[in-house]
Design a protein around this motif. Structure first.
Motif, PDB file in Angstrom:
ATOM      1  N   ILE A 301      49.131   4.438 -19.235  1.00 28.73           N
ATOM      2  CA  ILE A 301      48.042   5.423 -19.336  1.00 28.73           C
ATOM      3  C   ILE A 301      48.235   6.277 -20.581  1.00 28.73           C
ATOM      4  O   ILE A 301      47.304   6.492 -21.361  1.00 28.73           O
ATOM      5  CB  ILE A 301      48.000   6.315 -18.081  1.00 28.73           C
ATOM      6  CG1 ILE A 301      47.631   5.507 -16.843  1.00 28.73           C
ATOM      7  CG2 ILE A 301      47.009   7.458 -18.288  1.00 28.73           C
ATOM      8  CD1 ILE A 301      46.218   5.036 -16.768  1.00 28.73           C
ATOM      9  N   SER A 302      49.440   6.770 -20.786  1.00 26.66           N
ATOM     10  CA  SER A 302      49.726   7.622 -21.940  1.00 26.66           C
ATOM     11  C   SER A 302      49.467   6.887 -23.252  1.00 26.66           C
ATOM     12  O   SER A 302      48.889   7.447 -24.191  1.00 26.66           O
ATOM     13  CB  SER A 302      51.176   8.099 -21.871  1.00 26.66           C
ATOM     14  OG  SER A 302      51.502   8.900 -22.985  1.00 26.66           O
ATOM     15  N   ASP A 303      49.877   5.627 -23.320  1.00 23.58           N
ATOM     16  CA  ASP A 303      49.707   4.843 -24.541  1.00 23.58           C
ATOM     17  C   ASP A 303      48.232   4.595 -24.868  1.00 23.58           C
ATOM     18  O   ASP A 303      47.867   4.440 -26.037  1.00 23.58           O
ATOM     19  CB  ASP A 303      50.423   3.494 -24.424  1.00 23.58           C
ATOM     20  CG  ASP A 303      51.936   3.628 -24.469  1.00 23.58           C
ATOM     21  OD1 ASP A 303      52.421   4.698 -24.885  1.00 23.58           O
ATOM     22  OD2 ASP A 303      52.618   2.670 -24.078  1.00 23.58           O
ATOM     23  N   ASN A 304      47.384   4.540 -23.830  1.00 26.33           N
ATOM     24  CA  ASN A 304      45.979   4.195 -24.026  1.00 26.33           C
ATOM     25  C   ASN A 304      45.041   5.395 -24.062  1.00 26.33           C
ATOM     26  O   ASN A 304      43.825   5.232 -24.191  1.00 26.33           O
ATOM     27  CB  ASN A 304      45.519   3.229 -22.930  1.00 26.33           C
ATOM     28  CG  ASN A 304      46.170   1.861 -23.071  1.00 26.33           C
ATOM     29  OD1 ASN A 304      46.144   1.269 -24.143  1.00 26.33           O
ATOM     30  ND2 ASN A 304      46.764   1.364 -22.002  1.00 26.33           N
ATOM     31  N   LEU A 305      45.595   6.607 -23.941  1.00 24.86           N
ATOM     32  CA  LEU A 305      44.747   7.805 -23.981  1.00 24.86           C
ATOM     33  C   LEU A 305      44.070   7.956 -25.339  1.00 24.86           C
ATOM     34  O   LEU A 305      44.703   7.782 -26.393  1.00 24.86           O
ATOM     35  CB  LEU A 305      45.571   9.056 -23.689  1.00 24.86           C
ATOM     36  CG  LEU A 305      45.779   9.434 -22.224  1.00 24.86           C
ATOM     37  CD1 LEU A 305      46.687  10.640 -22.127  1.00 24.86           C
ATOM     38  CD2 LEU A 305      44.447   9.725 -21.531  1.00 24.86           C
ATOM     39  N   GLN A 306      42.788   8.290 -25.308  1.00 24.20           N
ATOM     40  CA  GLN A 306      42.017   8.569 -26.508  1.00 24.20           C
ATOM     41  C   GLN A 306      41.419   9.970 -26.388  1.00 24.20           C
ATOM     42  O   GLN A 306      41.476  10.597 -25.323  1.00 24.20           O
ATOM     43  CB  GLN A 306      40.919   7.512 -26.679  1.00 24.20           C
ATOM     44  CG  GLN A 306      41.442   6.091 -26.758  1.00 24.20           C
ATOM     45  CD  GLN A 306      40.336   5.056 -26.699  1.00 24.20           C
ATOM     46  OE1 GLN A 306      39.173   5.336 -26.976  1.00 24.20           O
ATOM     47  NE2 GLN A 306      40.692   3.831 -26.322  1.00 24.20           N
ATOM     48  N   TYR A 307      40.832  10.446 -27.471  1.00 24.36           N
ATOM     49  CA  TYR A 307      40.331  11.818 -27.472  1.00 24.36           C
ATOM     50  C   TYR A 307      38.946  11.856 -28.110  1.00 24.36           C
ATOM     51  O   TYR A 307      38.805  11.637 -29.317  1.00 24.36           O
ATOM     52  CB  TYR A 307      41.306  12.741 -28.218  1.00 24.36           C
ATOM     53  CG  TYR A 307      42.684  12.734 -27.609  1.00 24.36           C
ATOM     54  CD1 TYR A 307      43.003  13.571 -26.545  1.00 24.36           C
ATOM     55  CD2 TYR A 307      43.659  11.843 -28.068  1.00 24.36           C
ATOM     56  CE1 TYR A 307      44.259  13.541 -25.966  1.00 24.36           C
ATOM     57  CE2 TYR A 307      44.919  11.809 -27.491  1.00 24.36           C
ATOM     58  CZ  TYR A 307      45.217  12.663 -26.445  1.00 24.36           C
ATOM     59  OH  TYR A 307      46.457  12.627 -25.859  1.00 24.36           O
ATOM     60  N   TYR A 308      37.935  12.100 -27.276  1.00 22.29           N
ATOM     61  CA  TYR A 308      36.549  12.147 -27.726  1.00 22.29           C
ATOM     62  C   TYR A 308      35.840  13.361 -27.127  1.00 22.29           C
ATOM     63  O   TYR A 308      36.253  13.905 -26.098  1.00 22.29           O
ATOM     64  CB  TYR A 308      35.793  10.894 -27.264  1.00 22.29           C
ATOM     65  CG  TYR A 308      36.154   9.624 -27.988  1.00 22.29           C
ATOM     66  CD1 TYR A 308      35.434   9.207 -29.099  1.00 22.29           C
ATOM     67  CD2 TYR A 308      37.204   8.822 -27.540  1.00 22.29           C
ATOM     68  CE1 TYR A 308      35.761   8.025 -29.753  1.00 22.29           C
ATOM     69  CE2 TYR A 308      37.539   7.646 -28.188  1.00 22.29           C
ATOM     70  CZ  TYR A 308      36.810   7.257 -29.303  1.00 22.29           C
ATOM     71  OH  TYR A 308      37.123   6.090 -29.945  1.00 22.29           O
ATOM     72  N   TYR A 309      34.749  13.759 -27.779  1.00 23.03           N
ATOM     73  CA  TYR A 309      33.772  14.645 -27.168  1.00 23.03           C
ATOM     74  C   TYR A 309      32.723  13.752 -26.518  1.00 23.03           C
ATOM     75  O   TYR A 309      32.300  12.749 -27.105  1.00 23.03           O
ATOM     76  CB  TYR A 309      33.115  15.547 -28.207  1.00 23.03           C
ATOM     77  CG  TYR A 309      34.051  16.554 -28.811  1.00 23.03           C
ATOM     78  CD1 TYR A 309      34.294  17.773 -28.179  1.00 23.03           C
ATOM     79  CD2 TYR A 309      34.702  16.301 -30.016  1.00 23.03           C
ATOM     80  CE1 TYR A 309      35.169  18.712 -28.726  1.00 23.03           C
ATOM     81  CE2 TYR A 309      35.576  17.220 -30.577  1.00 23.03           C
ATOM     82  CZ  TYR A 309      35.797  18.427 -29.928  1.00 23.03           C
ATOM     83  OH  TYR A 309      36.660  19.333 -30.471  1.00 23.03           O
ATOM     84  N   SER A 310      32.302  14.107 -25.324  1.00 29.33           N
ATOM     85  CA  SER A 310      31.350  13.257 -24.628  1.00 29.33           C
ATOM     86  C   SER A 310      30.348  14.083 -23.846  1.00 29.33           C
ATOM     87  O   SER A 310      30.576  15.273 -23.558  1.00 29.33           O
ATOM     88  CB  SER A 310      32.080  12.298 -23.680  1.00 29.33           C
ATOM     89  OG  SER A 310      32.779  13.034 -22.695  1.00 29.33           O
ATOM     90  N   THR A 311      29.246  13.454 -23.512  1.00 32.85           N
ATOM     91  CA  THR A 311      28.224  14.117 -22.704  1.00 32.85           C
ATOM     92  C   THR A 311      27.491  13.080 -21.885  1.00 32.85           C
ATOM     93  O   THR A 311      27.454  11.895 -22.239  1.00 32.85           O
ATOM     94  CB  THR A 311      27.234  14.903 -23.583  1.00 32.85           C
ATOM     95  OG1 THR A 311      26.384  15.702 -22.749  1.00 32.85           O
ATOM     96  CG2 THR A 311      26.352  13.963 -24.402  1.00 32.85           C
ATOM     97  N   GLU A 312      26.923  13.528 -20.775  1.00 34.05           N
ATOM     98  CA  GLU A 312      26.113  12.658 -19.913  1.00 34.05           C
ATOM     99  C   GLU A 312      24.801  13.365 -19.639  1.00 34.05           C
ATOM    100  O   GLU A 312      24.781  14.513 -19.177  1.00 34.05           O
ATOM    101  CB  GLU A 312      26.857  12.365 -18.620  1.00 34.05           C
ATOM    102  CG  GLU A 312      26.151  11.348 -17.732  1.00 34.05           C
ATOM    103  CD  GLU A 312      27.022  10.931 -16.570  1.00 34.05           C
ATOM    104  OE1 GLU A 312      28.099  10.353 -16.822  1.00 34.05           O
ATOM    105  OE2 GLU A 312      26.629  11.190 -15.417  1.00 34.05           O
ATOM    106  N   ILE A 313      23.699  12.671 -19.906  1.00 31.81           N
ATOM    107  CA  ILE A 313      22.376  13.282 -19.866  1.00 31.81           C
ATOM    108  C   ILE A 313      21.448  12.450 -18.988  1.00 31.81           C
ATOM    109  O   ILE A 313      21.361  11.228 -19.163  1.00 31.81           O
ATOM    110  CB  ILE A 313      21.774  13.380 -21.283  1.00 31.81           C
ATOM    111  CG1 ILE A 313      22.686  14.233 -22.176  1.00 31.81           C
ATOM    112  CG2 ILE A 313      20.372  13.957 -21.249  1.00 31.81           C
ATOM    113  CD1 ILE A 313      22.262  14.252 -23.620  1.00 31.81           C
ATOM    114  N   PRO A 314      20.737  13.080 -18.040  1.00 29.81           N
ATOM    115  CA  PRO A 314      19.738  12.340 -17.261  1.00 29.81           C
ATOM    116  C   PRO A 314      18.512  12.052 -18.121  1.00 29.81           C
ATOM    117  O   PRO A 314      17.984  12.946 -18.788  1.00 29.81           O
ATOM    118  CB  PRO A 314      19.411  13.297 -16.114  1.00 29.81           C
ATOM    119  CG  PRO A 314      19.756  14.655 -16.624  1.00 29.81           C
ATOM    120  CD  PRO A 314      20.872  14.487 -17.610  1.00 29.81           C
ATOM    121  N   VAL A 315      18.046  10.794 -18.119  1.00 33.42           N
ATOM    122  CA  VAL A 315      16.891  10.409 -18.950  1.00 33.42           C
ATOM    123  C   VAL A 315      15.782   9.760 -18.145  1.00 33.42           C
ATOM    124  O   VAL A 315      14.712   9.477 -18.698  1.00 33.42           O
ATOM    125  CB  VAL A 315      17.316   9.452 -20.088  1.00 33.42           C
ATOM    126  CG1 VAL A 315      18.214  10.172 -21.073  1.00 33.42           C
ATOM    127  CG2 VAL A 315      17.993   8.198 -19.537  1.00 33.42           C
TER     128      VAL A 315
END
Length: 364
Positions: A301-315
């Motif tokens: 898990i630690s090796d595969n962690l990434q770092y992004y900003y994200s959002t989820e929007i109802p459409v």
């Protein structure tokens, strides 16, 4: 490796991963008209309940069972099947055990569990009559069982409480916490637990706005709240449940009281899993497969962690650019479209807030 998956509704979320690992996939489903039945290698239509899946697991000599059940009622039957298959036949079932399901499927038992392990939860009482109310308005009225906002009312007056008791004879009455709504996933297997980045689900409302109608963001960024605290409390809850699979926990943060409150915990796949994957690159459903294959570990898990900003929007209905294949994988996309027609949502991610805003403008 041969795995049995129970339930087809969520299977398309991980079919690409199963195929990428060369796993032979068998699926049981009680509805012959269900979606995704064309994806696994074999499908067995069985009666409702866990007797059918158990028999298929034994008949097909599978290496492990991965239930893909996103609703609460079947979870206790899954837990009993887990005990039987693991203890009598040595077949791992990647799901919560009986104790964990019993503690988390009933909101009153969950409250008692929080108090036993020293986790702060909103003040509450079991209300058998409106006249017994001792908590100041507004209050939240709930039933002991139920999910997705079902049978919940935010009551601002005795008239509201009386209205609620026109339908129910008893209520779990909880003080209304004004502040930020937060969810977090914890993964656990064989005594190892890891808390993933928390997700911000918006602010509490007196109208009781359903989470599906809110825009969510990841990672959680609430002024005055340390995400390490959320992860620490979530880890503590999961550790004390001492079970396997996915734990999804809901919290409230009161800015007024500078206090984090634990609300609920679920032992099943949950609605914020896309946003968690977008934020950190860890797909909880794929991790269930890793658990079944003996490949789950904190180091991985630690090796595969990434770092992004994200959002989820109802459409509602999505009409933007088509995602790449596989369409449910962030390994091939910077956005995913999910949900049934009319209730679709976009979950998108980018390396910066500015890039995320540009991506959303392009998609909607």
């Amino acid at each position: 490796m041969k795995l049995l998956f129970i339930g087809s509704r969520l299977y398309d979320d991980l079919d690409w991963y199963v195929k990428s690992k060369g796993i032979e996939s068998i699926l049981t489903e009680s509805n012959e008209n269900a979606i995704n039945l064309d994806l696994p290698d074999q499908v067995f239509i069985v009666p409702r309940g866990m007797d059918g899946p158990k028999q298929v697991a034994l008949m097909q000599n599978v290496d492990a069972v991965v239930p893909l059940i996103g609703i609460d009622p079947p979870l206790i039957d899954v837990a009993h099947m887990k005990e039987e298959l693991e203890e009598e036949f040595g077949i791992p079932v990647i799901a919560a055990n009986v104790r964990a399901v019993e503690l988390t499927s009933n909101k009153i038992k969950t409250k008692e569990f929080y108090q036993e392990i020293g986790v702060v939860t909103p003040k509450y009482q079991i209300l058998n009559s409106p006249k017994d109310l001792e908590i100041d308005f507004p209050v939240v009225l709930k039933q002991g069982e139920g999910q997705g906002g079902k049978d919940i009312m935010v009551a601002s007056s005795m008239d509201d409480v009386d209205e609620y008791f026109n339908q129910f004879d008893q209520a779990l009455c909880e003080e209304f916490i004004e502040g930020a709504e937060i969810s977090i996933e914890v993964l656990g297997y064989n005594g190892e637990f890891v808390a993933l980045p928390p997700i911000y689900k918006g602010e509490t409302t007196l109208e009781g706005t359903h989470p599906l109608n809110k825009t969510k963001t990841g990672p959680c960024m609430v002024e005055g709240l340390d995400n390490n605290l959320i992860q620490h409390v979530a880890y503590k809850v999961a550790k004390n449940l001492a079970s396997d699979g996915i734990f999804e926990m809901d919290f409230m943060f009161s800015r007024k009281n500078n206090q984090l409150y634990a609300i609920e915990v679920n032992t099943r796949p949950n609605g914020t899993r896309y946003l968690t994957t977008a934020t950190c690159g860890i797909n909880s459903l794929c991790e269930l497969v890793n658990m079944a294959c003996g490949e789950f570990s904190l180091a991985n898990i630690s090796d595969n962690l990434q770092y992004y900003y994200s959002t989820e929007i109802p459409v509602g209905n999505y009409n933007g650019p088509n995602p790449n294949e596989p369409v449910k994988s962030f390994e091939a996309n910077d956005f995913i479209v999910h949900g049934p027609e009319g209730y679709q949502r976009i979950t998108a991610r980018a390396k910066s807030k500015e890039d995320l805003e540009k991506l959303i403008q392009k998609l909607i």
